[in-house]
Design a protein around this motif. Sequence first.
Motif, short mmCIF file in Angstrom:
data_model
loop_
_atom_site.label_atom_id
_atom_site.label_comp_id
_atom_site.label_asym_id
_atom_site.label_seq_id
_atom_site.Cartn_x
_atom_site.Cartn_y
_atom_site.Cartn_z
N ASP A 17 -4.70 1.80 10.86
CA ASP A 17 -6.07 1.46 11.23
C ASP A 17 -6.05 1.14 12.73
O ASP A 17 -6.17 2.04 13.55
N THR A 18 -5.84 -0.11 13.10
CA THR A 18 -5.68 -0.43 14.53
C THR A 18 -4.32 0.04 15.04
O THR A 18 -4.13 0.26 16.23
N GLY A 19 -3.34 0.13 14.14
CA GLY A 19 -1.98 0.50 14.53
C GLY A 19 -1.11 -0.70 14.87
O GLY A 19 0.08 -0.56 15.16
N ASP A 31 -6.11 -0.75 -1.33
CA ASP A 31 -6.87 -1.69 -2.18
C ASP A 31 -8.02 -2.34 -1.45
O ASP A 31 -8.12 -2.28 -0.22
N GLY A 91 0.77 -1.24 0.00
CA GLY A 91 0.00 0.00 0.00
C GLY A 91 0.80 1.28 0.00
O GLY A 91 0.37 2.29 -0.55
N GLU A 133 3.90 4.27 5.82
CA GLU A 133 2.69 3.46 5.63
C GLU A 133 1.61 4.27 4.93
O GLU A 133 1.56 5.50 5.08
N ASP A 134 0.74 3.58 4.23
CA ASP A 134 -0.39 4.28 3.62
C ASP A 134 -1.47 4.59 4.66
O ASP A 134 -2.04 5.67 4.66
N THR A 161 0.04 -3.13 12.98
CA THR A 161 1.11 -3.37 12.01
C THR A 161 2.28 -2.43 12.27
O THR A 161 3.44 -2.85 12.39
C1 PRP Z 1 -2.87 -2.31 5.45
C2 PRP Z 1 -2.00 -1.08 5.59
C3 PRP Z 1 -1.23 -1.36 6.84
C4 PRP Z 1 -2.20 -2.14 7.68
C5 PRP Z 1 -2.82 -1.21 8.68
O1 PRP Z 1 -2.13 -3.29 4.81
O2 PRP Z 1 -1.16 -0.90 4.48
O3 PRP Z 1 -0.06 -2.13 6.59
O4 PRP Z 1 -3.18 -2.68 6.78
O5 PRP Z 1 -3.68 -1.88 9.55
P1 PRP Z 1 -3.52 -1.88 11.13
O6 PRP Z 1 -3.20 -0.48 11.56
O7 PRP Z 1 -4.88 -2.32 11.62
O8 PRP Z 1 -2.46 -2.85 11.48
P2 PRP Z 1 -2.74 -4.57 4.09
O9 PRP Z 1 -2.62 -5.76 4.98
O10 PRP Z 1 -4.11 -4.24 3.58
O11 PRP Z 1 -1.72 -4.81 2.90
P3 PRP Z 1 -1.35 -3.91 1.62
O12 PRP Z 1 -0.52 -2.75 2.10
O13 PRP Z 1 -0.58 -4.83 0.74
O14 PRP Z 1 -2.64 -3.44 1.00
#
Ligand code: PRP
Length: 181
Positions: free
Chosen positions: A108-110, A164, A47, A104-105, A112
């Motif tokens: 969300d929850t943070g 995506d 992303g 990061e793009d 990752t």
């Molecule tokens: C998305 C985004 C972050 C993660 C955020 O990745 O790019 O890596 O989710 O979510 P979180 O804050 O709840 O952890 P995704 O798994 O969709 O993969 P992608 O980047 O390949 O689209």
Amino acid sequence: MDETGDYELDHIMLTRGAISERISELAASISGEYGGGELIFTGVLKGAVIFMSDLVRSLDRSVDARMDFIAVSSYGNASASSGAVKMIKDMDTCIEGKNVILVEDIMDTGLTLSYLKDTLTARGPETLRTCVLLEKPDRKKVDSILDYRGFTIPDEFVVGYGLDYAGKWRNLPDIWCVTKR
Ligand code: PRP
């Protein structure tokens, strides 16, 4: 059946112009703090690719910007985070004693970003900062870990500009809200 068949683009949340303007501001802040030094931009695949590409091209040329990438798996093809983060591809660069920005793009929850920040911090960088284009504060499950933030957005499902749904719509230049048909 097409996995994205149940969803459709609804309306634009952030135009390409607004994104571009904000990226210029973020790049100016980063350039002001790191101009003259080496800085390793580490993008989280897939992303962050488009955001990071525009961000590094907006930097002042006094920044010695390097690029590397990490891949993790958290969402799979689902639209909500499973919470489980797994590294699929590590970065190639040794970051000990280096200045690093994790890009990061979306946060969300943070979970990752938090996992990646801890993992990279253990490698002994001189500095490690985080730069995220979109933050959804309503869904946050971790303490504040953002150093550079593009936009805070409501808890809507967004695609485009790298984001995506089941691999689709990353190429859209604007950021769209998606709804169920
Ligand atoms: C998305 C985004 C972050 C993660 C955020 O990745 O790019 O890596 O989710 O979510 P979180 O804050 O709840 O952890 P995704 O798994 O969709 O993969 P992608 O980047 O390949 O689209």
